[in-house]
Design a protein around this motif. Sequence first.
Motif, PDB file in Angstrom:
ATOM      1  N   TYR A 108       1.045  -1.428  -0.150  1.00  0.00           N
ATOM      2  CA  TYR A 108       0.112  -0.276  -0.215  1.00  0.00           C
ATOM      3  C   TYR A 108       0.868   1.603   0.204  1.00  0.00           C
ATOM      4  O   TYR A 108       2.121   1.033   0.215  1.00  0.00           O
ATOM      5  N   VAL A 109       0.725   1.991  -0.576  1.00  0.00           N
ATOM      6  CA  VAL A 109       0.647   3.754  -0.487  1.00  0.00           C
ATOM      7  C   VAL A 109       0.132   4.901   0.172  1.00  0.00           C
ATOM      8  O   VAL A 109      -1.345   4.240  -0.198  1.00  0.00           O
ATOM      9  N   LYS A 110       0.420   5.681   0.500  1.00  0.00           N
ATOM     10  CA  LYS A 110      -0.919   6.190   0.828  1.00  0.00           C
ATOM     11  C   LYS A 110      -0.702   7.958   0.117  1.00  0.00           C
ATOM     12  O   LYS A 110       0.437   8.038  -0.210  1.00  0.00           O
ATOM     13  N   THR A 111      -1.391   7.828  -0.620  1.00  0.00           N
ATOM     14  CA  THR A 111      -1.417   9.064  -1.181  1.00  0.00           C
ATOM     15  C   THR A 111      -2.589  10.512  -0.451  1.00  0.00           C
ATOM     16  O   THR A 111      -3.486   9.948   0.207  1.00  0.00           O
ATOM     17  N   ALA A 112      -2.560  10.936  -1.902  1.00  0.00           N
ATOM     18  CA  ALA A 112      -3.605  12.702  -1.228  1.00  0.00           C
ATOM     19  C   ALA A 112      -5.004  12.245  -1.056  1.00  0.00           C
ATOM     20  O   ALA A 112      -5.775  12.847   0.084  1.00  0.00           O
ATOM     21  N   ARG A 113      -5.599  10.887  -1.324  1.00  0.00           N
ATOM     22  CA  ARG A 113      -6.660  10.287  -1.729  1.00  0.00           C
ATOM     23  C   ARG A 113      -6.931   9.201  -0.544  1.00  0.00           C
ATOM     24  O   ARG A 113      -7.820   8.597  -0.540  1.00  0.00           O
ATOM     25  N   GLY A 114      -6.206   9.157   0.284  1.00  0.00           N
ATOM     26  CA  GLY A 114      -5.999   7.830   0.615  1.00  0.00           C
ATOM     27  C   GLY A 114      -5.000   6.985   0.853  1.00  0.00           C
ATOM     28  O   GLY A 114      -4.183   6.698  -0.232  1.00  0.00           O
ATOM     29  N   TRP A 115      -5.420   5.451   1.647  1.00  0.00           N
ATOM     30  CA  TRP A 115      -4.196   4.649   1.287  1.00  0.00           C
ATOM     31  C   TRP A 115      -5.132   3.700  -0.075  1.00  0.00           C
ATOM     32  O   TRP A 115      -5.761   3.510  -0.167  1.00  0.00           O
TER      33      TRP A 115
END
Length: 78
Positions: free
Chosen positions: A45-52
Amino acid sequence: MQDVYVRHIITPRREGAFRTVDMMMIGLVGDANKIEIDGYYADVYVKTARGWRFKQRTHHAELDAGRRVTPPPASRAP
């Protein structure tokens, strides 16, 4: 046949997170009482501005049409 996902293990990492989860199959070959582990998923998983979000998902299968094709792994450490 129904899938059930058990033993969720999430490991935080600097670049995101790693998860393994076992996949159990219920009702193989028409037998509602037959339950087998059909491998596991290894997720990144990666964390983005829109969540995981999923970065990668790999299914490590142990069954093919209800028959064991690989022995269960001893360890699923990230």
